[in-house]
Design an enzyme around this catalytic site. Sequence first.
Site, short mmCIF file in Angstrom:
data_model
loop_
_atom_site.label_atom_id
_atom_site.label_comp_id
_atom_site.label_asym_id
_atom_site.label_seq_id
_atom_site.Cartn_x
_atom_site.Cartn_y
_atom_site.Cartn_z
N LYS A 198 0.86 -1.17 0.00
CA LYS A 198 0.00 0.00 0.00
C LYS A 198 0.90 1.23 0.00
O LYS A 198 1.65 1.47 0.94
CB LYS A 198 -0.91 0.00 1.23
CG LYS A 198 -1.79 1.24 1.27
CD LYS A 198 -2.82 1.18 2.37
CE LYS A 198 -3.65 2.45 2.38
NZ LYS A 198 -4.64 2.46 3.46
N LYS A 251 -1.98 -1.50 -3.97
CA LYS A 251 -2.85 -0.33 -3.93
C LYS A 251 -2.03 0.92 -4.03
O LYS A 251 -1.04 1.01 -3.29
CB LYS A 251 -3.62 -0.38 -2.60
CG LYS A 251 -4.52 0.79 -2.34
CD LYS A 251 -5.15 0.64 -0.99
CE LYS A 251 -6.07 1.81 -0.75
NZ LYS A 251 -6.52 1.90 0.59
C1 PBG Z 1 -7.08 3.75 5.18
C2 PBG Z 1 -7.59 3.46 3.82
C3 PBG Z 1 -7.46 4.32 2.74
C4 PBG Z 1 -8.08 3.71 1.66
C5 PBG Z 1 -8.56 2.48 2.10
N1 PBG Z 1 -8.24 2.34 3.45
C6 PBG Z 1 -6.91 5.69 2.64
C7 PBG Z 1 -5.68 6.04 3.33
O1 PBG Z 1 -4.78 5.22 3.54
O2 PBG Z 1 -5.59 7.20 3.70
C8 PBG Z 1 -8.16 4.33 0.29
C9 PBG Z 1 -9.12 3.77 -0.66
C10 PBG Z 1 -9.40 4.64 -1.82
O3 PBG Z 1 -8.78 5.70 -2.04
O4 PBG Z 1 -10.29 4.26 -2.57
N2 PBG Z 1 -6.91 2.72 6.04
#
Ligand code: PBG
Length: 325
Positions: A198, A251
């Site tokens: 991520k 991601k």
């Molecule tokens: C946070 C989380 C995020 C997303 C999913 N879980 C955002 C972040 O890390 O700030 C993003 C998903 C998206 O942008 O569609 N735990």
Amino acid sequence: MNIVQRPRRNRKSESIRSLVRENRLTKDDLIAPLFLIDGVNKKEEISSMPGQYRFTAELLLEEINSLSSLGIKSISLFPALEAKYKDKTATLSHDLNHFYQKAISAVKENFPDITVMTDVAMDPYSSDGHDGLVDDKSGEILNDQTLEILAKMAVAQAQSGSDIIGPSDMMDGRVGFLRSALDEVGFKNVSIMSYTAKYCSSFYGPFRDALDSAPKGGDKKTYQMDFANSKEAIREAQLDAMEGADILMVKPGISYLDIVKSLKDHCHLPIAVYNVSGEYSMIKAAEEKGWLNGDQVMMEMLTSFKRAGADIILTYFAKRAAELL
Ligand code: PBG
């Protein structure tokens, strides 16, 4: 002209093109992310994500019903809390009477065959807007103390009926810690889809609008990955696999196809990709302006995830793609 090799022969009609097509997107590949709010009979459109809503539980069930009749079999659920319910230690994240936990049970009661994935990270519940516990003095995100909270959260979600726990927090050691916490209380069959690679990405902007979850101070660079790196993704993947993850996720999606391919080549676990909020919003915005054909670009993008090696795609386009497939 004497041209022996004519690749165009394999493109001369749709029926031949479909014979030689290497990758296909199907409804089986898709997971629809959905946003949940407390209350009754409310459906609020997310301004930076046209066509995506925050639902209260009974309207969420209606939405799942229509997704299910279109052939979508899996959802991923995110709660949006009002600021007054957020605190330092994400207390409500492991309260079995909280609206998120209750909605998980309601979905499983009404749709036992739908796979429900739930999110494990502190940010929707945290007054600091971080995925982990923030040390007030140093501002540091405290890894090991966070794991204790995440474990309570994962167990509460499993007790409510979650099929797949999705740790999206990027703390070190969380997959192993959650696996043993779940196993200790008998949830041996609850899966873990780890947000393995991520990245610290500005493509999450609209999601943070949807949850009102942007960090109050600092950024997420000490836990989410540097977008300049790829070998680090393999390291994360090897750790998650050793710690017991069932599925590995990359991601965001479109700018990270090389990472999807790399994990597919290096690992033997199924690979998921999260086609995140900003990727959705960019296409919707350009479509609204008449600058491109939204449906066609969507299909091209979703197919590119398959071509890169993704087995599973989390996408806000799941419903629209299912309508077209
Ligand atoms: C946070 C989380 C995020 C997303 C999913 N879980 C955002 C972040 O890390 O700030 C993003 C998903 C998206 O942008 O569609 N735990």
